[in-house]
Design an enzyme around this catalytic site. Structure first.
Site, PDB file in Angstrom:
ATOM      1  N   SER A 140     -58.861  70.148 -35.172  1.00  0.00           N
ATOM      2  CA  SER A 140     -59.871  69.214 -34.691  1.00  0.00           C
ATOM      3  C   SER A 140     -59.392  68.599 -33.392  1.00  0.00           C
ATOM      4  O   SER A 140     -58.182  68.570 -33.103  1.00  0.00           O
ATOM      5  CB  SER A 140     -60.092  68.105 -35.731  1.00  0.00           C
ATOM      6  N   TYR A 153     -56.617  61.202 -41.198  1.00  0.00           N
ATOM      7  CA  TYR A 153     -57.256  62.457 -40.808  1.00  0.00           C
ATOM      8  C   TYR A 153     -56.564  63.045 -39.581  1.00  0.00           C
ATOM      9  O   TYR A 153     -56.224  64.232 -39.554  1.00  0.00           O
ATOM     10  CB  TYR A 153     -58.735  62.223 -40.526  1.00  0.00           C
TER      11      TYR A 153
END
Length: 244
Positions: A140, A153
């Site tokens: 990501s 995250y």
């Protein structure tokens, strides 16, 4: 690489029941791959396998359960002859403020996003090292930038990035390692966020011209189609108007 050249090659995709995983399965099947669809939601991957045909199989597996992944790898070996491509796509994005109330979400992200990818790769590694294989890790933009509310995250994605680079060097020349770092993508990830205020804020960001999962899949297929002497190690891609 043309679809005819990929005939007989096998791609294993985790998190294949929706989003980038399902889109990648469709793209690689169109390129001639036989695909093994790994996910927890068996009904979805069975329907997708039936849609794709060409020997596609649906394999129920949770990447946080090593025994389930081992059983999945055995099925891939027995039914398809082993993996030529592994796409580590399974993951969750449970954003929210750092507090004890979110501790279960933190554990779920570490176990799925980071340990899940590591475990799946470890289990399938012997199949991949059989020659001329590829490992695709879906990270990501959060693996490069962290912000308030996405700390754990981001930690999983930064960890995935570092591990991928180490593995890239270790597995040369048998396995090419490619890291994909998407920004905002039109998937169901935001709907899983348990912190309501965060979920609403993230959903607003996702409602503004996100990249389509199919567009990420096209990039993955492109990287896999390069001749073996060329490795595309890292791809960062965002919606054109995403700042961070």
């Amino acid at each position: 690489m043309s679809s005819s050249q990929n005939q007989g090659r096998v791609a294993v995709i985790t998190g294949a029941s929706s989003g980038i995983g399902a889109a990648t399965a469709r793209a690689l099947a169109a390129d001639g791959y036989r695909v093994a669809l790994l996910a927890r939601r068996l009904d979805r991957i069975e329907a997708l396998a039936a849609e794709l045909g060409n020997g596609a199989i649906a394999v129920p597996a949770d990447v946080t359960d090593r025994d389930a992944v081992v059983a999945a790898a055995q099925r891939v070996q027995d039914e398809l002859g082993g993996a030529d491509v592994l796409v580590n796509n399974a993951g969750v994005m449970l954003l929210g403020p750092f507090s004890s109330e979110q501790r279960q979400d933190y554990r779920a992200m570490v176990e799925a996003n980071l340990l899940g990818a590591i475990t799946t790769t470890e289990v399938f590694l012997d199949q991949l090292k059989d020659g001329g294989s590829d490992l695709i890790n879906i990270s990501s933009v959060a693996g490069r930038t962290a912000r308030a509310g996405n700390g754990v995250y981001a930690a999983t994605k930064w960890g995935l990035n570092g591990w991928s680079e180490s593995l890239r060097q270790e597995l040369l020349p048998d396995v090419r390692v490619t890291l994909i770092e998407p920004g905002v993508v039109d998937t169901e990830l935001p709907t899983h966020i348990t912190h309501e205020a965060t979920r609403q804020g993230v959903q607003q960001a996702y409602d503004v011209a996100p990249v389509k999962a199919e567009e990420i899949a096209e990039v993955i297929a492109f990287a896999l189609a390069r001749p073996r002497h060329l490795a595309i190690n890292e791809i960062l891609l965002r919606p054109a108007d995403q700042l961070g």
